[in-house]
Every structure is written in structure tokens, then in C-alpha cells.
Design a protein around this motif. Structure first.
Motif, PDB file in Angstrom:
ATOM      1  N   GLU A 117       2.806   1.881   9.176  1.00  0.00           N
ATOM      2  CA  GLU A 117       2.468   0.471   9.025  1.00  0.00           C
ATOM      3  C   GLU A 117       3.691  -0.291   8.532  1.00  0.00           C
ATOM      4  O   GLU A 117       4.475   0.231   7.745  1.00  0.00           O
ATOM      5  N   LYS A 118       3.812  -1.503   9.008  1.00  0.00           N
ATOM      6  CA  LYS A 118       4.917  -2.332   8.575  1.00  0.00           C
ATOM      7  C   LYS A 118       4.674  -2.764   7.137  1.00  0.00           C
ATOM      8  O   LYS A 118       3.549  -3.074   6.748  1.00  0.00           O
ATOM      9  N   LYS A 119       5.729  -2.763   6.361  1.00  0.00           N
ATOM     10  CA  LYS A 119       5.595  -3.179   4.973  1.00  0.00           C
ATOM     11  C   LYS A 119       5.291  -4.663   4.906  1.00  0.00           C
ATOM     12  O   LYS A 119       5.865  -5.462   5.640  1.00  0.00           O
ATOM     13  N   LYS A 120       4.389  -4.984   4.015  1.00  0.00           N
ATOM     14  CA  LYS A 120       4.020  -6.391   3.859  1.00  0.00           C
ATOM     15  C   LYS A 120       4.817  -6.967   2.695  1.00  0.00           C
ATOM     16  O   LYS A 120       5.058  -6.288   1.708  1.00  0.00           O
ATOM     17  N   LYS A 121       5.217  -8.214   2.851  1.00  0.00           N
ATOM     18  CA  LYS A 121       5.949  -8.868   1.775  1.00  0.00           C
ATOM     19  C   LYS A 121       4.999  -9.139   0.624  1.00  0.00           C
ATOM     20  O   LYS A 121       3.867  -9.569   0.828  1.00  0.00           O
ATOM     21  N   ARG A 122       5.490  -8.876  -0.552  1.00  0.00           N
ATOM     22  CA  ARG A 122       4.687  -9.141  -1.737  1.00  0.00           C
ATOM     23  C   ARG A 122       4.761 -10.637  -2.029  1.00  0.00           C
ATOM     24  O   ARG A 122       5.831 -11.241  -1.976  1.00  0.00           O
TER      25      ARG A 122
END
Length: 81
Positions: A62-67
Motif C-alpha cells: 500500500e502506498k504510504k499516506k501523508k500524515r
């Protein structure tokens, strides 16, 4: 003429006996290892049959999501008594 004094001769004999004992102990240990190796010879490797190539493994990443940026409340005043 003597080459060594009595103490020197005694020291030389003591060192020679020590080295002889060390050599004999190692020879006995190595002989024991050799006898055990002859008693239980190592097994011959069995012929391996050709195994089918394993199928490649694919992973779902999964692509990392921006915090989200942290939102801070207004600063509070502290009074130390």
C-alpha cells in the motif's frame, strides 16, 4: 664446563616435560576423534531430484499516506507556586 647451572637444567627439564605432556594430550584427543570418525562415517549426500521452480511470490504494497499536520491548541499559562 657446564652449560647450565643446576637450576637452569631443572627449568629446562620442567619445560621439556610440560611440552611433552601437552603434545601427548593433544595426540590422544585427536586419536579419539579419529576413531569416532571411523566408527560413524559421514553419510553420503543423497542424489537430489530436480525440483520444479517455485512460483514467484507477489506482495501487495500500500502506498504510504501523508500524515495530517498536527493542529495545536492555544498555549495555556501555568503558574508554579
Amino acid at each position: 664446563m657446564e652449560l647450565l647451572s643446576v637450576q637452569g637444567t631443572g627449568a629446562a627439564v620442567a619445560v621439556a616435560v610440560l611440552l611433552l605432556c601437552i603434545v601427548l594430550v593433544h595426540l590422544v584427543k585427536l586419536a579419539g576423534i579419529g576413531f569416532r570418525a571411523r566408527k560413524n562415517p559421514p553419510e553420503k549426500p543423497k542424489e537430489e531430484k530436480e525440483r520444479p521452480k517455485p512460483e514467484p511470490v507477489y506482495y501487495i504494497v500500500e502506498k504510504k499516506k501523508k500524515r495530517a499536520k498536527a493542529e495545536y491548541s492555544e498555549p495555556r499559562r501555568f503558574d508554579f507556586k
